[in-house]
Motif scaffolding. Structure first.
Motif, short mmCIF file in Angstrom:
data_model
loop_
_atom_site.label_atom_id
_atom_site.label_comp_id
_atom_site.label_asym_id
_atom_site.label_seq_id
_atom_site.Cartn_x
_atom_site.Cartn_y
_atom_site.Cartn_z
N LYS A 179 24.96 23.16 18.71
CA LYS A 179 26.24 23.65 18.89
C LYS A 179 26.62 23.51 20.38
O LYS A 179 27.70 22.94 20.89
N LYS A 180 25.66 23.73 21.20
CA LYS A 180 25.71 23.75 22.55
C LYS A 180 26.12 22.31 23.08
O LYS A 180 26.78 21.86 24.03
N LYS A 181 25.21 21.51 22.49
CA LYS A 181 25.48 19.88 22.53
C LYS A 181 26.57 19.18 22.06
O LYS A 181 26.83 18.11 22.17
N ASN A 182 27.21 19.89 21.15
CA ASN A 182 28.62 19.62 20.56
C ASN A 182 27.87 18.33 19.66
O ASN A 182 28.66 17.38 19.40
N SER A 183 26.86 18.42 19.04
CA SER A 183 26.12 17.70 18.06
C SER A 183 26.10 17.97 16.73
O SER A 183 25.96 19.19 16.13
#
Length: 216
Positions: A141-145
């Protein structure tokens, strides 16, 4: 003359649409967890780039899955399914039940360990499997992956769908830190959405989960 292709890079040095493999390769070569795919027309590429990349990256696998009747389980393994290298596999290990518990996640493509938590006192394997999936979801989620996550734990996957760690383990002073971690994981599930598919690692078809601790 080779037919022209268009390349979509969702995750790379500079995401975008490229008109040659050379341009695309420059964006994804050496880039960890790069997400990209070729398309036959610019229109298809533009449509894919503006949508969830998983819809395009999972197209081939979806075509292989046979339709099922209401009496058949939709979660039944597809013997033609292939391992998706652009993914994270998670697993847990526990010495005793309860006992010292730890979990980790690895990138399937190269087996590189991404995170490792524990050992923690008086835990169980199911708890570790649950926490590992949530850890992977939060990290992605943090990496928008939106890449998928593999787990070989049916229980943990069910717990994730219910947003609740349904363990029967009693809390003690020794495992209080573990229960605090469970509480944080449940809170994350209730306050965040995610698009990452959580897939069953089919051990009988593919061998051991890449994140397995090798203690069997």
């Amino acid at each position: 003359m080779a037919k022209k292709k268009f390349y979509v890079v969702w995750e790379g040095v500079k995401p975008g649409i490229y008109h040659s493999w050379g341009e695309c390769k420059a964006q994804v070569s050496g880039f960890e967890n790069a997400l990209y795919k070729s398309f036959s027309t610019l229109e298809e590429a533009e449509k894919a780039y503006s949508a969830n990349p998983w819809k395009s990256l999972n197209t081939l696998q979806k075509k292989k899955v046979k339709s099922t009747s209401p009496s058949e389980s939709p979660a039944a393994p597809d013997s033609t399914a292939k391992i998706l290298p652009e993914s994270i596999a998670v697993d847990a290990a526990c010495s005793g039940n309860p006992g010292l518990m730890e979990y980790r996640g690895v990138f399937v493509g190269d087996g590189k360990e991404i995170f490792h938590v524990g050992p923690m006192a008086e835990g169980t394997n199911n708890i570790g499997e649950f926490l590992a999936i949530v850890h992977a979801l939060a990290l992605l989620k943090k990496k928008n992956s939106s890449i998928p996550i593999y787990s070989d734990s049916v229980n943990a996957m069910k717990w994730i769908s219910h947003k609740k760690c349904r363990t029967k383990l009693a809390q003690t002073p020794a495992n209080k830190p573990l229960f605090e971690l469970i509480e944080r994981a449940e809170a994350w599930l209730h306050t965040h959405s995610y698009s990452n598919p959580i897939l069953k690692w089919e051990t009988k078809l593919w061998g051991e989960n890449p994140a397995d601790f090798g203690r069997k």
